[in-house]
Design an enzyme around this catalytic site. Structure first.
Site, PDB file in Angstrom:
ATOM      1  N   LYS A 185       0.819  -1.212   0.000  1.00 21.66           N
ATOM      2  CA  LYS A 185       0.000   0.000   0.000  1.00 21.66           C
ATOM      3  C   LYS A 185       0.855   1.265   0.000  1.00 21.66           C
ATOM      4  CE  LYS A 185      -4.283  -2.028   1.567  1.00 21.66           C
ATOM      5  NZ  LYS A 185      -5.359  -2.143   2.591  1.00 21.66           N
ATOM      6  N   ARG A 196      -3.239  -9.897   5.055  1.00 23.17           N
ATOM      7  CA  ARG A 196      -3.659 -10.025   3.651  1.00 23.17           C
ATOM      8  C   ARG A 196      -2.514  -9.541   2.781  1.00 23.17           C
ATOM      9  NH1 ARG A 196      -6.007  -6.889  -0.161  1.00 23.17           N
ATOM     10  NH2 ARG A 196      -7.430  -7.936  -1.638  1.00 23.17           N
TER      11      ARG A 196
HETATM   12  C1  LIG Z   1      -9.853  -5.908  -0.615  1.00 21.12           C
HETATM   13  N1  LIG Z   1      -8.932  -5.276   0.332  1.00 21.12           N
HETATM   14  C2  LIG Z   1      -7.958  -4.384   0.060  1.00 21.12           C
HETATM   15  N2  LIG Z   1      -7.314  -4.015   1.188  1.00 21.12           N
HETATM   16  C3  LIG Z   1      -7.904  -4.706   2.213  1.00 21.12           C
HETATM   17  C4  LIG Z   1      -7.706  -4.747   3.614  1.00 21.12           C
HETATM   18  O1  LIG Z   1      -6.751  -4.006   4.206  1.00 21.12           O
HETATM   19  N3  LIG Z   1      -8.503  -5.558   4.355  1.00 21.12           N
HETATM   20  C5  LIG Z   1      -9.471  -6.302   3.778  1.00 21.12           C
HETATM   21  N4  LIG Z   1     -10.235  -7.082   4.593  1.00 21.12           N
HETATM   22  N5  LIG Z   1      -9.716  -6.312   2.439  1.00 21.12           N
HETATM   23  C6  LIG Z   1      -8.940  -5.514   1.680  1.00 21.12           C
END
Ligand SMILES: Cn1cnc2c(O)nc(N)nc21
Length: 285
Positions: free
Chosen positions: A223, A258
């Site tokens: 990010k 994630r």
């Molecule tokens: C789809 N998506 C993109 N970033 C995310 C994040 O930080 N958490 C979750 N649950 N989904 C995400």
């Protein structure tokens, strides 16, 4: 005993921090240059992430990055259903559907997905009822506003307190709608209406969210915050920074991270788990 989730018959055990591998099916991901997407390429990518050690695969057909536009439901279905079917056939891993649309939730579960991952925290029309009817584990995430404008000038008096309150309210709403509490995962939504400073505060104080009494998911992979802290403009160059952030998230109580770069994250969390196994019990435990 550690929490575990029954994801449509596939079990996700949170006995240690687990890795949710990202399978994005959007024009700028798996496309053969045309406007349509190569489901086979997305399936192959998901299988590679399984090989790298992912514990769950997150399939998304609508980009939710800052400034992104909504995708019509027919289009989103066209993207995700074949990929979920292909993955469910070729791997025993649990599969989550990254969507905010109830119709896509239902079709995804029918196709073999076993978890809902909703960046809107089930706030869309019909989403709470769909989640309750489907009876699958669900990730409730915080977002300030909408992806289109959320990063314009996000402001909070107390970002941790406000995100915490939002998640508590969404958990309450989900339970009132009939979602079992044991099926709920909370997520502060890094980058969804937050400045770098806000994201740092949320990561530093992530343990606050374990007070909600449900497992915490953290997603910082590649990010912008990682890019700004490391000076890496290219998302693919943000692997090391992302792994560092996810280690800190695990240290601060996250039990699912994630990630795009699964192998690197799995290795880092193996080191983390080995140390955690011999660490003295936490004083605030
Ligand atoms: C789809 N998506 C993109 N970033 C995310 C994040 O930080 N958490 C979750 N649950 N989904 C995400």
């Amino acid at each position: 005993t550690s929490p575990q989730f029954d994801c449509n018959g596939r079990i996700l055990r949170l006995d240690r921090p687990r890795v949710m591998g990202i399978v994005n099916i959007t024009p700028d991901s798996f496309s053969d240059g045309g406007a349509h997407f190569d489901a086979e390429a997305a399936i192959a990518h998901g299988l590679r992430l399984a090989q790298e050690g992912a514990d769950i695969l997150d399939v998304g057909g609508e980009s939710t990055r800052p400034g992104s536009q909504e995708v019509p439901v027919e289009e989103e279905l066209r993207r995700v259903v074949p990929v979920i079917e292909g993955l469910a056939r070729n791997t025993a891993l649990p599969i989550s559907i990254d969507t905010s649309k109830p119709e896509v939730m239902r079709a995804a579960i029918k196709a073999g997905a076993g978890m809902l991952n909703d960046v809107y925290g089930l706030r869309r029309e019909g989403a709470l009822d769909a989640a309750a009817e489907l009876g699958m584990p669900v990730v409730l995430m915080h977002m300030l506003g909408e992806p289109r404008a959320m990063q314009e000038a996000p402001e909070y008096d107390d970002v941790v307190g406000e995100v915490h309150r939002f998640l508590a309210e969404r958990i309450f709403a989900a339970e009132m709608a009939g979602v079992a509490r044991k099926n709920i995962i909370a997520d502060p939504g890094f980058g969804f209406g937050k400045t770098v400073a806000h994201n740092l505060q949320l990561l530093a104080q992530l343990r606050r969210f374990t007070e909600l009494g449900v497992p915490v998911l953290a997603g910082l992979s590649r990010k912008k915050t990682i890019g700004e802290l490391t000076g890496r403009d290219e998302p693919r160059q943000r692997v090391h920074g992302s792994v560092a952030a996810h280690l800190i998230a695990a240290q601060n109580g996250a039990t699912i991270v994630r990630a795009h770069d699964v192998a690197a994250t799995v290795d880092a969390l193996k080191v983390w788990a080995a140390v955690a196994a011999v660490a003295p019990p936490r004083k605030d435990a």
